[in-house]
Write a protein that holds these residues in place. Sequence first.
Motif, PDB file in Angstrom:
ATOM      1  N   ASP A 294       4.614  -3.648  38.132  1.00 18.42           N
ATOM      2  CA  ASP A 294       3.537  -4.455  38.695  1.00 18.42           C
ATOM      3  C   ASP A 294       3.872  -5.936  38.582  1.00 18.42           C
ATOM      4  OD1 ASP A 294       2.850  -5.154  36.066  1.00 18.42           O
ATOM      5  OD2 ASP A 294       1.157  -3.782  35.984  1.00 18.42           O
ATOM      6  N   LEU A 295       3.122  -6.721  39.345  1.00 24.73           N
ATOM      7  CA  LEU A 295       3.369  -8.160  39.392  1.00 24.73           C
ATOM      8  C   LEU A 295       2.200  -8.845  40.075  1.00 24.73           C
ATOM      9  CD1 LEU A 295       5.287 -10.735  39.359  1.00 24.73           C
ATOM     10  CD2 LEU A 295       5.973 -10.018  41.655  1.00 24.73           C
ATOM     11  N   HIS A 296       1.772  -9.947  39.500  1.00 23.38           N
ATOM     12  CA  HIS A 296       0.887 -10.858  40.231  1.00 23.38           C
ATOM     13  C   HIS A 296       1.555 -12.211  40.272  1.00 23.38           C
ATOM     14  CE1 HIS A 296      -2.480 -12.987  41.830  1.00 23.38           C
ATOM     15  NE2 HIS A 296      -2.442 -13.829  40.812  1.00 23.38           N
ATOM     16  N   THR A 297       1.734 -12.745  41.464  1.00 27.84           N
ATOM     17  CA  THR A 297       2.392 -14.032  41.616  1.00 27.84           C
ATOM     18  C   THR A 297       1.403 -15.176  41.395  1.00 27.84           C
ATOM     19  OG1 THR A 297       1.978 -13.977  44.005  1.00 27.84           O
ATOM     20  CG2 THR A 297       4.103 -13.159  43.233  1.00 27.84           C
ATOM     21  N   ASP A 298       1.919 -16.295  40.921  1.00 22.21           N
ATOM     22  CA  ASP A 298       1.082 -17.480  40.740  1.00 22.21           C
ATOM     23  C   ASP A 298       0.682 -18.088  42.079  1.00 22.21           C
ATOM     24  OD1 ASP A 298       1.238 -17.282  37.983  1.00 22.21           O
ATOM     25  OD2 ASP A 298       3.055 -18.504  37.876  1.00 22.21           O
ATOM     26  N   ARG A 299       1.543 -17.923  43.086  1.00 26.27           N
ATOM     27  CA  ARG A 299       1.257 -18.485  44.405  1.00 26.27           C
ATOM     28  C   ARG A 299       1.517 -17.429  45.464  1.00 26.27           C
ATOM     29  NH1 ARG A 299       4.642 -23.905  45.062  1.00 26.27           N
ATOM     30  NH2 ARG A 299       6.288 -22.578  44.220  1.00 26.27           N
ATOM     31  N   ILE A 300       0.685 -17.406  46.495  1.00 26.32           N
ATOM     32  CA  ILE A 300       0.915 -16.498  47.608  1.00 26.32           C
ATOM     33  C   ILE A 300       1.243 -17.251  48.899  1.00 26.32           C
ATOM     34  CG2 ILE A 300      -0.513 -14.656  46.650  1.00 26.32           C
ATOM     35  CD1 ILE A 300      -2.716 -15.465  48.632  1.00 26.32           C
ATOM     36  N   ALA A 301       1.309 -18.573  48.823  1.00 28.27           N
ATOM     37  CA  ALA A 301       1.673 -19.372  49.987  1.00 28.27           C
ATOM     38  C   ALA A 301       2.179 -20.721  49.513  1.00 28.27           C
ATOM     39  CB  ALA A 301       0.482 -19.557  50.922  1.00 28.27           C
ATOM     40  N   SER A 302       3.139 -21.255  50.274  1.00 28.94           N
ATOM     41  CA  SER A 302       3.689 -22.564  49.938  1.00 28.94           C
ATOM     42  C   SER A 302       4.363 -23.129  51.171  1.00 28.94           C
ATOM     43  CB  SER A 302       4.702 -22.442  48.798  1.00 28.94           C
ATOM     44  OG  SER A 302       5.315 -23.694  48.526  1.00 28.94           O
ATOM     45  N   GLY A 303       4.006 -24.354  51.540  1.00 34.67           N
ATOM     46  CA  GLY A 303       4.627 -24.980  52.695  1.00 34.67           C
ATOM     47  C   GLY A 303       4.423 -24.168  53.954  1.00 34.67           C
ATOM     48  N   ARG A 304       5.495 -23.626  54.512  1.00 38.86           N
ATOM     49  CA  ARG A 304       5.422 -22.775  55.696  1.00 38.86           C
ATOM     50  C   ARG A 304       5.773 -21.326  55.358  1.00 38.86           C
ATOM     51  NH1 ARG A 304       5.423 -25.780  60.537  1.00 38.86           N
ATOM     52  NH2 ARG A 304       4.205 -27.662  60.113  1.00 38.86           N
ATOM     53  N   LEU A 305       5.569 -20.923  54.118  1.00 42.32           N
ATOM     54  CA  LEU A 305       5.865 -19.562  53.676  1.00 42.32           C
ATOM     55  C   LEU A 305       4.599 -18.907  53.154  1.00 42.32           C
ATOM     56  CD1 LEU A 305       9.126 -20.271  51.624  1.00 42.32           C
ATOM     57  CD2 LEU A 305       8.931 -19.775  54.071  1.00 42.32           C
ATOM     58  N   ALA A 308       2.657 -11.398  51.697  1.00 37.41           N
ATOM     59  CA  ALA A 308       1.733 -10.351  52.128  1.00 37.41           C
ATOM     60  C   ALA A 308       2.029  -9.051  51.409  1.00 37.41           C
ATOM     61  CB  ALA A 308       1.869 -10.139  53.638  1.00 37.41           C
ATOM     62  N   GLY A 309       1.004  -8.226  51.243  1.00 36.33           N
ATOM     63  CA  GLY A 309       1.194  -6.891  50.689  1.00 36.33           C
ATOM     64  C   GLY A 309       1.873  -6.914  49.336  1.00 36.33           C
ATOM     65  N   ASP A 310       2.881  -6.025  49.146  1.00 39.04           N
ATOM     66  CA  ASP A 310       3.568  -5.928  47.861  1.00 39.04           C
ATOM     67  C   ASP A 310       4.418  -7.153  47.547  1.00 39.04           C
ATOM     68  OD1 ASP A 310       2.467  -3.457  47.422  1.00 39.04           O
ATOM     69  OD2 ASP A 310       4.254  -2.318  47.957  1.00 39.04           O
ATOM     70  N   ALA A 311       4.733  -7.960  48.520  1.00 36.79           N
ATOM     71  CA  ALA A 311       5.459  -9.199  48.221  1.00 36.79           C
ATOM     72  C   ALA A 311       4.582 -10.171  47.455  1.00 36.79           C
ATOM     73  CB  ALA A 311       5.960  -9.843  49.512  1.00 36.79           C
ATOM     74  N   ALA A 312       3.267 -10.130  47.713  1.00 30.64           N
ATOM     75  CA  ALA A 312       2.334 -11.033  47.045  1.00 30.64           C
ATOM     76  C   ALA A 312       1.920 -10.516  45.678  1.00 30.64           C
ATOM     77  CB  ALA A 312       1.100 -11.241  47.916  1.00 30.64           C
ATOM     78  N   SER A 313       1.649  -9.224  45.580  1.00 29.95           N
ATOM     79  CA  SER A 313       1.283  -8.623  44.301  1.00 29.95           C
ATOM     80  C   SER A 313       1.626  -7.142  44.345  1.00 29.95           C
ATOM     81  CB  SER A 313      -0.214  -8.804  44.000  1.00 29.95           C
ATOM     82  OG  SER A 313      -1.004  -8.297  45.046  1.00 29.95           O
ATOM     83  N   GLY A 358      -5.571 -10.151  44.665  1.00 25.32           N
ATOM     84  CA  GLY A 358      -4.372  -9.529  44.118  1.00 25.32           C
ATOM     85  C   GLY A 358      -4.387  -9.501  42.603  1.00 25.32           C
ATOM     86  N   ARG A 359      -4.783 -10.601  41.990  1.00 22.15           N
ATOM     87  CA  ARG A 359      -4.819 -10.681  40.529  1.00 22.15           C
ATOM     88  C   ARG A 359      -5.781  -9.647  39.950  1.00 22.15           C
ATOM     89  NH1 ARG A 359      -5.933 -15.522  40.384  1.00 22.15           N
ATOM     90  NH2 ARG A 359      -8.202 -15.446  40.188  1.00 22.15           N
ATOM     91  N   GLU A 360      -6.945  -9.500  40.559  1.00 20.10           N
ATOM     92  CA  GLU A 360      -7.947  -8.568  40.041  1.00 20.10           C
ATOM     93  C   GLU A 360      -7.517  -7.114  40.228  1.00 20.10           C
ATOM     94  OE1 GLU A 360     -11.384  -9.860  42.154  1.00 20.10           O
ATOM     95  OE2 GLU A 360     -11.500 -11.768  41.052  1.00 20.10           O
ATOM     96  N   MET A 361      -6.838  -6.806  41.337  1.00 21.47           N
ATOM     97  CA  MET A 361      -6.382  -5.431  41.541  1.00 21.47           C
ATOM     98  C   MET A 361      -5.254  -5.068  40.586  1.00 21.47           C
ATOM     99  SD  MET A 361      -6.701  -4.525  45.596  1.00 21.47           S
ATOM    100  CE  MET A 361      -6.282  -6.111  46.299  1.00 21.47           C
ATOM    101  N   VAL A 362      -4.378  -6.007  40.305  1.00 22.41           N
ATOM    102  CA  VAL A 362      -3.317  -5.752  39.325  1.00 22.41           C
ATOM    103  C   VAL A 362      -3.932  -5.460  37.960  1.00 22.41           C
ATOM    104  CG1 VAL A 362      -1.433  -6.826  38.033  1.00 22.41           C
ATOM    105  CG2 VAL A 362      -1.515  -7.032  40.519  1.00 22.41           C
ATOM    106  N   ALA A 363      -4.933  -6.241  37.559  1.00 27.35           N
ATOM    107  CA  ALA A 363      -5.568  -6.042  36.261  1.00 27.35           C
ATOM    108  C   ALA A 363      -6.255  -4.683  36.171  1.00 27.35           C
ATOM    109  CB  ALA A 363      -6.581  -7.162  35.998  1.00 27.35           C
TER     110      ALA A 363
END
Length: 408
Positions: A294-305, A308-313, A358-363
């Motif tokens: 499992d993983l929750h990322t600190d950021r799900i968007a930055s600049g022009r990136l 989504a989905g499993d890439a985000a969490s 995403g953070r809440e579903m990971v928890a």
Amino acid sequence: MRGGRVAVVGGSIAGCAFASAAVRAGADEVQVLERTRGLLADRGVGLCIHDDRAAELAAVGALPAGIAAHPLTRRRWVVRDPDAGPGGRLFWEQPFPFHSYHWGLLWGGLRDATPDRVAYRQGATVTAVADGAAGGGQQAEVALADGGTERYDLVVGADGYRSVVREAVCPGSRPQYAGYVCWRGNVDVRRLADAGVEHGPGDAVTTVCFPGGSCVVYRIPGPDGPRVNWVLYATPPRTGPLPFDDPTSFPPGRVTDELTAHLAELLESGFPPYWARILALTERQNTHVQPIYDLHTDRIASGRLLLAGDAASVVRPHNTSGAAKALQDASAFEAAWRGAGSWDGLLDGYRAARGAAGREMVALARRLGRAQVERTPAWSDMDGAAAQAWWEGQLAGAADIGGQAMTR
């Protein structure tokens, strides 16, 4: 906001959903960059979507009509008990308002619904992504394995738990091994009678409980008729070369002899005979092993990136929310686009809608994993009242499993 050139890295469920959403929202050009050259539709694992989430997603166009699904209404919890017969002792039953899907059929429906304007490029392997906006530019850069470089106004990372795009958004952020694995398999319902099994799962999901783990069994549609799908969670054998320090899996046909033998031991020692016979019908080429991360990322968007989905969490499967989350991400992305006047506004709107989810579903999935695998209760002592209290303790105030209601 209208216009722009968008790349979606990854062409599975999340990728198809985001590509369609980008076209509906007004993108001029959408490219899907999918690394595999073969059919994704041959991925035969089962999944479920909560009925309320499905209705919300259908209403906003994120879940196309007509995709084969099997209705489920209840979840039965059983434990091995010689006095209760071959099916084990039923100690609790709870409502389970979900529909089950075959991954490949769900993906096929989303792929068929992808607008013709989308360029779906198979064999396009992305090796790196650079956020041009961070350096003062106006576009993100995508490097491909063939040596080419392409520029886009927005790059969506829908490339799963090993996401290349995530590395650009959150460098060094990688899924962590939870300490246990799941064996997955499915078998043609027509084979049940050959093994003396009178009937398979109907409208119920059955959770078979054993010391140190649990297994969910339910029916799914299949390309050639209904199948019985099962997912068994337990710790792997403690000897042998099992490299779980990096996100990996043992695909069908490549499960080691050691893991196959360990599964057989679990069925023999902990399962009611009826359910052990059903799982034992699964051919080895239809069985695979997936270490749980499992993983929750600190950021799900930055600049022009954007992720989504499993890439985000990465959410452990116990929450039964993976497909719904990917489709909800796409729906939130479309809504954010329609309400934005700039690319920065689009990403701000997406972060506001999906960052906490995403953070809440990971928890929640971590709590479910601890309770159902890592620190299992004395299943044989459980009754309905004890199971209800135990379950509410896992939810810890969450409304249900299966993901959260969409907010618009």
